[in-house]
Design a protein around this motif. Structure first.
Motif, PDB file in Angstrom:
ATOM      1  N   GLU A  73       0.837  -1.213   0.000  1.00 32.45           N
ATOM      2  CA  GLU A  73       0.000   0.000   0.000  1.00 32.45           C
ATOM      3  C   GLU A  73       0.866   1.255   0.000  1.00 32.45           C
ATOM      4  N   GLU A  74       2.003   1.189   0.667  1.00 33.28           N
ATOM      5  CA  GLU A  74       2.914   2.332   0.670  1.00 33.28           C
ATOM      6  C   GLU A  74       3.465   2.583  -0.736  1.00 33.28           C
ATOM      7  N   VAL A  75       3.799   1.518  -1.434  1.00 36.26           N
ATOM      8  CA  VAL A  75       4.307   1.652  -2.797  1.00 36.26           C
ATOM      9  C   VAL A  75       3.194   2.115  -3.735  1.00 36.26           C
ATOM     10  N   MET A  76       1.973   1.650  -3.539  1.00 35.22           N
ATOM     11  CA  MET A  76       0.851   2.112  -4.353  1.00 35.22           C
ATOM     12  C   MET A  76       0.658   3.614  -4.201  1.00 35.22           C
ATOM     13  N   GLU A  77       0.775   4.121  -2.989  1.00 37.40           N
ATOM     14  CA  GLU A  77       0.650   5.551  -2.756  1.00 37.40           C
ATOM     15  C   GLU A  77       1.728   6.325  -3.520  1.00 37.40           C
ATOM     16  N   GLU A  78       2.945   5.792  -3.509  1.00 36.31           N
ATOM     17  CA  GLU A  78       4.032   6.416  -4.266  1.00 36.31           C
ATOM     18  C   GLU A  78       3.729   6.411  -5.758  1.00 36.31           C
ATOM     19  N   ALA A  79       3.224   5.303  -6.265  1.00 35.78           N
ATOM     20  CA  ALA A  79       2.897   5.202  -7.688  1.00 35.78           C
ATOM     21  C   ALA A  79       1.835   6.221  -8.090  1.00 35.78           C
ATOM     22  N   ARG A 113      -7.937   0.747  -5.376  1.00 37.11           N
ATOM     23  CA  ARG A 113      -7.222   1.998  -5.650  1.00 37.11           C
ATOM     24  C   ARG A 113      -6.715   2.044  -7.086  1.00 37.11           C
ATOM     25  N   ALA A 114      -6.268   0.917  -7.593  1.00 34.75           N
ATOM     26  CA  ALA A 114      -5.793   0.883  -8.978  1.00 34.75           C
ATOM     27  C   ALA A 114      -6.927   1.222  -9.942  1.00 34.75           C
ATOM     28  N   LEU A 115      -8.089   0.609  -9.753  1.00 39.48           N
ATOM     29  CA  LEU A 115      -9.215   0.847 -10.661  1.00 39.48           C
ATOM     30  C   LEU A 115      -9.777   2.259 -10.505  1.00 39.48           C
ATOM     31  N   VAL A 119      -5.210   2.834 -13.018  1.00 41.68           N
ATOM     32  CA  VAL A 119      -3.826   2.362 -13.073  1.00 41.68           C
ATOM     33  C   VAL A 119      -3.846   0.848 -13.312  1.00 41.68           C
ATOM     34  N   GLY A 120      -3.155   0.393 -14.338  1.00 43.35           N
ATOM     35  CA  GLY A 120      -3.055  -1.035 -14.593  1.00 43.35           C
ATOM     36  C   GLY A 120      -1.970  -1.670 -13.742  1.00 43.35           C
ATOM     37  N   ILE A 121      -2.058  -2.994 -13.548  1.00 45.54           N
ATOM     38  CA  ILE A 121      -1.041  -3.742 -12.807  1.00 45.54           C
ATOM     39  C   ILE A 121      -0.633  -4.950 -13.648  1.00 45.54           C
ATOM     40  N   TYR A 122       0.663  -5.074 -13.859  1.00 48.64           N
ATOM     41  CA  TYR A 122       1.234  -6.166 -14.667  1.00 48.64           C
ATOM     42  C   TYR A 122       2.303  -6.857 -13.844  1.00 48.64           C
ATOM     43  N   SER A 123       2.337  -8.198 -13.888  1.00 46.89           N
ATOM     44  CA  SER A 123       3.363  -8.940 -13.141  1.00 46.89           C
ATOM     45  C   SER A 123       4.008 -10.004 -14.020  1.00 46.89           C
ATOM     46  N   PRO A 124       5.350 -10.010 -14.110  1.00 44.90           N
ATOM     47  CA  PRO A 124       6.060 -11.027 -14.902  1.00 44.90           C
ATOM     48  C   PRO A 124       6.584 -12.191 -14.066  1.00 44.90           C
ATOM     49  N   HIS A 125       6.944 -11.945 -12.833  1.00 45.31           N
ATOM     50  CA  HIS A 125       7.471 -12.884 -11.846  1.00 45.31           C
ATOM     51  C   HIS A 125       8.415 -13.928 -12.444  1.00 45.31           C
ATOM     52  N   THR A 126       8.041 -15.214 -12.438  1.00 43.83           N
ATOM     53  CA  THR A 126       8.996 -16.260 -12.804  1.00 43.83           C
ATOM     54  C   THR A 126       9.372 -16.245 -14.285  1.00 43.83           C
ATOM     55  N   ALA A 127       8.636 -15.526 -15.122  1.00 47.92           N
ATOM     56  CA  ALA A 127       9.076 -15.351 -16.512  1.00 47.92           C
ATOM     57  C   ALA A 127      10.384 -14.572 -16.540  1.00 47.92           C
ATOM     58  N   TYR A 128      10.527 -13.594 -15.628  1.00 56.29           N
ATOM     59  CA  TYR A 128      11.765 -12.823 -15.525  1.00 56.29           C
ATOM     60  C   TYR A 128      12.888 -13.649 -14.895  1.00 56.29           C
ATOM     61  N   ASP A 129      12.545 -14.664 -14.118  1.00 53.02           N
ATOM     62  CA  ASP A 129      13.571 -15.543 -13.547  1.00 53.02           C
ATOM     63  C   ASP A 129      14.211 -16.405 -14.634  1.00 53.02           C
ATOM     64  N   ALA A 130      13.399 -16.800 -15.616  1.00 53.38           N
ATOM     65  CA  ALA A 130      13.845 -17.793 -16.595  1.00 53.38           C
ATOM     66  C   ALA A 130      14.667 -17.210 -17.734  1.00 53.38           C
ATOM     67  N   VAL A 131      14.365 -15.997 -18.174  1.00 51.63           N
ATOM     68  CA  VAL A 131      14.998 -15.464 -19.383  1.00 51.63           C
ATOM     69  C   VAL A 131      16.500 -15.245 -19.172  1.00 51.63           C
ATOM     70  N   PRO A 132      17.284 -15.366 -20.243  1.00 52.84           N
ATOM     71  CA  PRO A 132      18.740 -15.201 -20.124  1.00 52.84           C
ATOM     72  C   PRO A 132      19.153 -13.835 -19.608  1.00 52.84           C
ATOM     73  N   HIS A 133      18.337 -12.812 -19.881  1.00 55.84           N
ATOM     74  CA  HIS A 133      18.674 -11.453 -19.457  1.00 55.84           C
ATOM     75  C   HIS A 133      17.861 -11.060 -18.228  1.00 55.84           C
ATOM     76  N   ASP A 368       9.881   0.788  -2.193  1.00 54.59           N
ATOM     77  CA  ASP A 368       9.884  -0.680  -2.198  1.00 54.59           C
ATOM     78  C   ASP A 368      11.105  -1.185  -1.444  1.00 54.59           C
ATOM     79  N   ARG A 369      10.912  -2.077  -0.499  1.00 51.58           N
ATOM     80  CA  ARG A 369      12.037  -2.598   0.299  1.00 51.58           C
ATOM     81  C   ARG A 369      11.647  -3.952   0.872  1.00 51.58           C
ATOM     82  N   ASP A 370      12.665  -4.724   1.265  1.00 56.65           N
ATOM     83  CA  ASP A 370      12.403  -6.000   1.901  1.00 56.65           C
ATOM     84  C   ASP A 370      11.753  -5.751   3.262  1.00 56.65           C
ATOM     85  N   PRO A 371      10.713  -6.520   3.608  1.00 53.73           N
ATOM     86  CA  PRO A 371      10.032  -6.263   4.885  1.00 53.73           C
ATOM     87  C   PRO A 371      10.874  -6.597   6.113  1.00 53.73           C
ATOM     88  N   LEU A 372      11.918  -7.426   5.947  1.00 53.35           N
ATOM     89  CA  LEU A 372      12.774  -7.805   7.077  1.00 53.35           C
ATOM     90  C   LEU A 372      13.992  -6.891   7.153  1.00 53.35           C
TER      91      LEU A 372
END
Length: 375
Positions: A73-79, A113-115, A119-133, A368-372
């Motif tokens: 939610e903090e990052v959404m506010e920034e966006a 809040r997005a709607l 604001v659209g939301i797109y997620s690539p997740h493990t597709a970005y893990d797999a690609v060579p770049h 955006d930051r790690d919660p720990l």
């Protein structure tokens, strides 16, 4: 004097209007297509939830693309403050199906809040893990000069279109050929029927090739077995999807020059911008033990790293017992917390996308930051 004060203000308004009207846009569907070209969503794990997760009503154009590892939610506010039109969140904020969209939970509030703000939301997740770049190759850069290969290579999607077996046979009779082809026409799990003339031992024949599933394979063999005169030299081939080069989950990295564990930990901390990491030395190892082979996986790497040979495992998080299993084998483990092994990739992604998406502004989240945190 009053007129002198008004002229600069009017010029400022005109300049602001010109700047506003000169902003560049991309249609949402065109932008999503470009993002899919960067990393095909077909490379994502089957359990994942990737792609366009929230879509404002069309038409929707994007002038500001906002990148984040986690959409809180903090990052959404920034966006919203930065006038984002599309948020690329590496981790999908919608993973399990939502049964309702209310103000009760934080993930439901993100969708609302997005709607409300288009604001659209797109997620690539493990597709970005797999690609060579992608993310894992970026993580490997922190080790120093090395060569790497995927730990679990990706296979070519949709190959073959249907089926995992190929049945090949030849026949010298047009009548027999018609019987076979008419028999398989009703089998929905048979595809890619190829027919071409061949010469076998000086005799003109017709070669037939069928791709089919395991269930259809039994039906095809039963059909041919009903009359052995229907075919000659039947062969059953188990089809394996071809592997994609340098594409897949995790990486096995071979350092050009072995280094001590202490040197490698400092390299990792520097690459990830961390002051502390967690280290479990393998049995019989010390900080001065040399490392040549590193198996790594961004995020939570236990399932990918399991049973992999190497001197050291590098990932974000592993269970207590998986760490014990690794160290008992003499493998040292470095844990950096889940998103710390992913977030730095966003800056590299920003540069790559900016070179190809010149029409729009691309921003990386500052909140955006790690919660720990280490305290």
């Amino acid at each position: 004097m009053h007129l002198f004060h008004l002229i600069p203000q009017r010029l400022l308004r005109v300049q602001s209007l010109i700047k506003l009207t000169s902003r560049s846009f991309m249609d949402l569907k065109v932008l999503v297509s470009s993002l899919n070209d960067f990393a095909s969503l077909s490379l994502a794990e089957s359990w994942d939830n990737v792609g366009l997760l929230v879509e404002p009503s069309p038409p929707h154009t994007v002038s500001t693309l906002f990148l984040t590892n986690d959409l809180t939610e903090e990052v959404m506010e920034e966006a919203l403050q930065k006038k984002a039109d599309l948020i690329l969140s590496y981790h999908p904020p919608i993973f399990r199906p939502l049964k309702r969209v209310t103000w009760k939970t934080w993930k439901e509030r993100l969708v609302i809040r997005a709607l409300e703000n288009r604001v659209g939301i797109y997620s690539p997740h493990t597709a970005y893990d797999a690609v060579p770049h992608g993310v894992n190759n970026w993580l490997a850069k922190g080790l120093g000069a090395c060569t790497s290969v995927p730990l679990r290579p990706s296979v070519a999607p949709n190959y073959p279109t249907k089926g995992s077996y190929r049945v090949e046979f030849s026949t010298c009779s047009a009548e027999n050929l018609d019987k076979v082809l008419s028999g398989v026409q009703g089998m929905s799990e048979v595809s890619h029927t190829a027919v071409h003339p061949v010469r076998i031992e000086g005799e003109e024949q017709t070669q037939v090739s069928l791709n089919c599933t395991q269930q259809a394979l039994l039906q095809v063999v039963a059909l041919l077995s009903q009359n052995s005169s229907l075919y000659q030299k039947m062969e059953i081939i188990s089809l394996q999807k071809p592997l994609l080069e340098d594409t897949g989950m995790g990486r096995l990295c071979t350092l050009e020059e072995p280094v001590s564990i202490s040197v490698l930990t400092e390299r990792v901390k520097s690459h990830l911008g961390l002051s502390h990491i967690r280290l479990a030395l393998g049995a019989g190892k010390s900080l001065e033990s040399r490392v040549k082979m590193v198996a790594l996986c961004a995020g939570s790497g236990s399932s990918v790293l399991q049973d992999t040979e190497g001197d050291l495992y590098l990932t974000g998080e592993m269970s207590h017992h998986d760490v014990l299993d690794a160290t008992a084998k003499g493998i040292t483990v470095i844990l950096c917390e889940h998103s710390n092994t992913e977030r730095g990739f966003l800056l590299e992604l920003q540069r790559v996308l900016a070179a190809h998406l010149e029409k729009i502004s691309i921003i990386v989240s500052e909140r955006d930051r790690d919660p720990l945190q280490v305290v």
